[in-house]
Design a protein around this motif. Sequence first.
Motif, PDB file in Angstrom:
ATOM      1  N   ALA A   1       0.830  -1.203   0.000  1.00 56.05           N
ATOM      2  CA  ALA A   1       0.000   0.000   0.000  1.00 56.05           C
ATOM      3  C   ALA A   1       0.864   1.253   0.000  1.00 56.05           C
ATOM      4  O   ALA A   1       0.573   2.233  -0.707  1.00 56.05           O
ATOM      5  N   GLY A   2       1.947   1.231   0.761  1.00 54.00           N
ATOM      6  CA  GLY A   2       2.842   2.379   0.798  1.00 54.00           C
ATOM      7  C   GLY A   2       3.545   2.604  -0.522  1.00 54.00           C
ATOM      8  O   GLY A   2       3.704   3.743  -0.982  1.00 54.00           O
TER       9      GLY A   2
ATOM     10  N   HIS B   1       2.570  12.856   1.011  1.00 53.79           N
ATOM     11  CA  HIS B   1       1.457  12.851   1.960  1.00 53.79           C
ATOM     12  C   HIS B   1       1.160  11.465   2.509  1.00 53.79           C
ATOM     13  O   HIS B   1       0.298  11.319   3.384  1.00 53.79           O
ATOM     14  N   THR B   2       1.874  10.437   2.030  1.00 48.07           N
ATOM     15  CA  THR B   2       1.782   9.090   2.594  1.00 48.07           C
ATOM     16  C   THR B   2       3.173   8.643   3.002  1.00 48.07           C
ATOM     17  O   THR B   2       4.092   8.598   2.177  1.00 48.07           O
ATOM     18  N   LEU B   3       3.322   8.327   4.298  1.00 48.19           N
ATOM     19  CA  LEU B   3       4.580   7.799   4.804  1.00 48.19           C
ATOM     20  C   LEU B   3       4.366   6.346   5.215  1.00 48.19           C
ATOM     21  O   LEU B   3       3.289   5.982   5.686  1.00 48.19           O
ATOM     22  N   PHE B   4       5.405   5.547   5.039  1.00 51.51           N
ATOM     23  CA  PHE B   4       5.343   4.143   5.410  1.00 51.51           C
ATOM     24  C   PHE B   4       6.339   3.879   6.528  1.00 51.51           C
ATOM     25  O   PHE B   4       7.503   4.277   6.434  1.00 51.51           O
TER      26      PHE B   4
ATOM     27  N   HIS C   1       9.760   5.641   5.236  1.00 44.99           N
ATOM     28  CA  HIS C   1       9.998   5.695   3.809  1.00 44.99           C
ATOM     29  C   HIS C   1       8.780   6.335   3.145  1.00 44.99           C
ATOM     30  O   HIS C   1       7.686   6.352   3.723  1.00 44.99           O
ATOM     31  N   VAL C   2       8.969   6.839   1.958  1.00 42.90           N
ATOM     32  CA  VAL C   2       7.874   7.356   1.134  1.00 42.90           C
ATOM     33  C   VAL C   2       7.966   6.697  -0.229  1.00 42.90           C
ATOM     34  O   VAL C   2       8.992   6.089  -0.564  1.00 42.90           O
ATOM     35  N   PRO C   3       6.907   6.769  -1.033  1.00 42.39           N
ATOM     36  CA  PRO C   3       6.981   6.177  -2.369  1.00 42.39           C
ATOM     37  C   PRO C   3       8.127   6.765  -3.188  1.00 42.39           C
ATOM     38  O   PRO C   3       8.460   7.946  -3.062  1.00 42.39           O
ATOM     39  N   ALA C   4       8.723   5.919  -4.006  1.00 47.75           N
ATOM     40  CA  ALA C   4       9.788   6.390  -4.893  1.00 47.75           C
ATOM     41  C   ALA C   4       9.267   7.523  -5.776  1.00 47.75           C
ATOM     42  O   ALA C   4       8.071   7.636  -6.028  1.00 47.75           O
ATOM     43  N   ARG C   5      10.171   8.357  -6.173  1.00 46.69           N
ATOM     44  CA  ARG C   5       9.880   9.522  -7.026  1.00 46.69           C
ATOM     45  C   ARG C   5       9.199  10.656  -6.270  1.00 46.69           C
ATOM     46  O   ARG C   5       8.760  11.637  -6.881  1.00 46.69           O
TER      47      ARG C   5
END
Length: 323
Positions: A78-79, A87-90, A255-259
């Motif tokens: 999901a992350g 705006h989404t952190l994992f 971590h956050v999504p790549a890019r």
Amino acid sequence: MFIPTRRALLAGGAALLAAPRLAHAFPDRSLRVIVPWNAGGVTDILARAMAPAMQATLGQPVVIENRAGANGGVGAEAGARAPADGHTLFVSNADTHAINPFAYRRLPYDPQADFAPVSLFARVPFALMVGPSLPGVTNLAGLLAAARARPGALSYASWGVASASHLSMERICRAAGVEMLHVPFTGQAPGMTAVAAGQVDAMVLPAGGAEALSRDGRVRILAVTSAERLALLPQVPSLKEAGVDLVTGNWFAYHVPARTPAQVVSQLSTAIGAVLRQPAVVEVFRQQATTPEATTPEGLAEFVRDERQRWGDVIRAANIVLE
């Protein structure tokens, strides 16, 4: 002598005006923090302790979302698939980013390609505890003697197959030359509950959770897995003191999504460093026997590379392969 043109002056002024707007454009709405474990475990406790301070620092609401399953893999997927806007952190750990890549034949996410590192935020020592099913066991030597007397009869819980909890207990058993039955659960809290109820004999888990559970005498802590005794459990010996020369534990990071834009990653990393200095956050970490520690994104990337090598060696030695 250089004389700026009207166009150059206008362009320079526009750039100066644009800089503050870019700096304050993020975040422009609430932030989501994906915790890949059930509520009630140390990962969830620390993330929720940090959320109010993160909200105050970043100026937007912070919402915790628990997505348990597959040794953190459900939340990690999901992350990884979230929009790459910061705006989404994992919440990552050894399981999601250093163990799963070696334990599973296929993963629905790539820990390296799908994520951008932000910051480490905690180091977590473990403790080994036993429950009421072993009333006569008061120290590590007693547990190992009981395990040797009945090979494979005694059981231990973990928060998942090939989790840091499972592998740490596996390492203890191998070092001591004993065999115990592994009983995996879907999270730390269910495993703790099973041990406290006498359904499972033992468990390796974060030391803060073990200490809280031991206060009413339902469980007994036999050893901590840190190099030295912990301030929260000064009466409990380390594994090495108790006769098993081993140090293990876990860690948590964001971590956050790549890019995700580098400027956003940097802003998040700086914010996390500020959050970890807040007295209320420091106190919760202390209660969990956990050390707050912030890094740069580059520092976290290097740290995870080292962890992949360390846990990869453990997985190969245990010959664990999961579908």
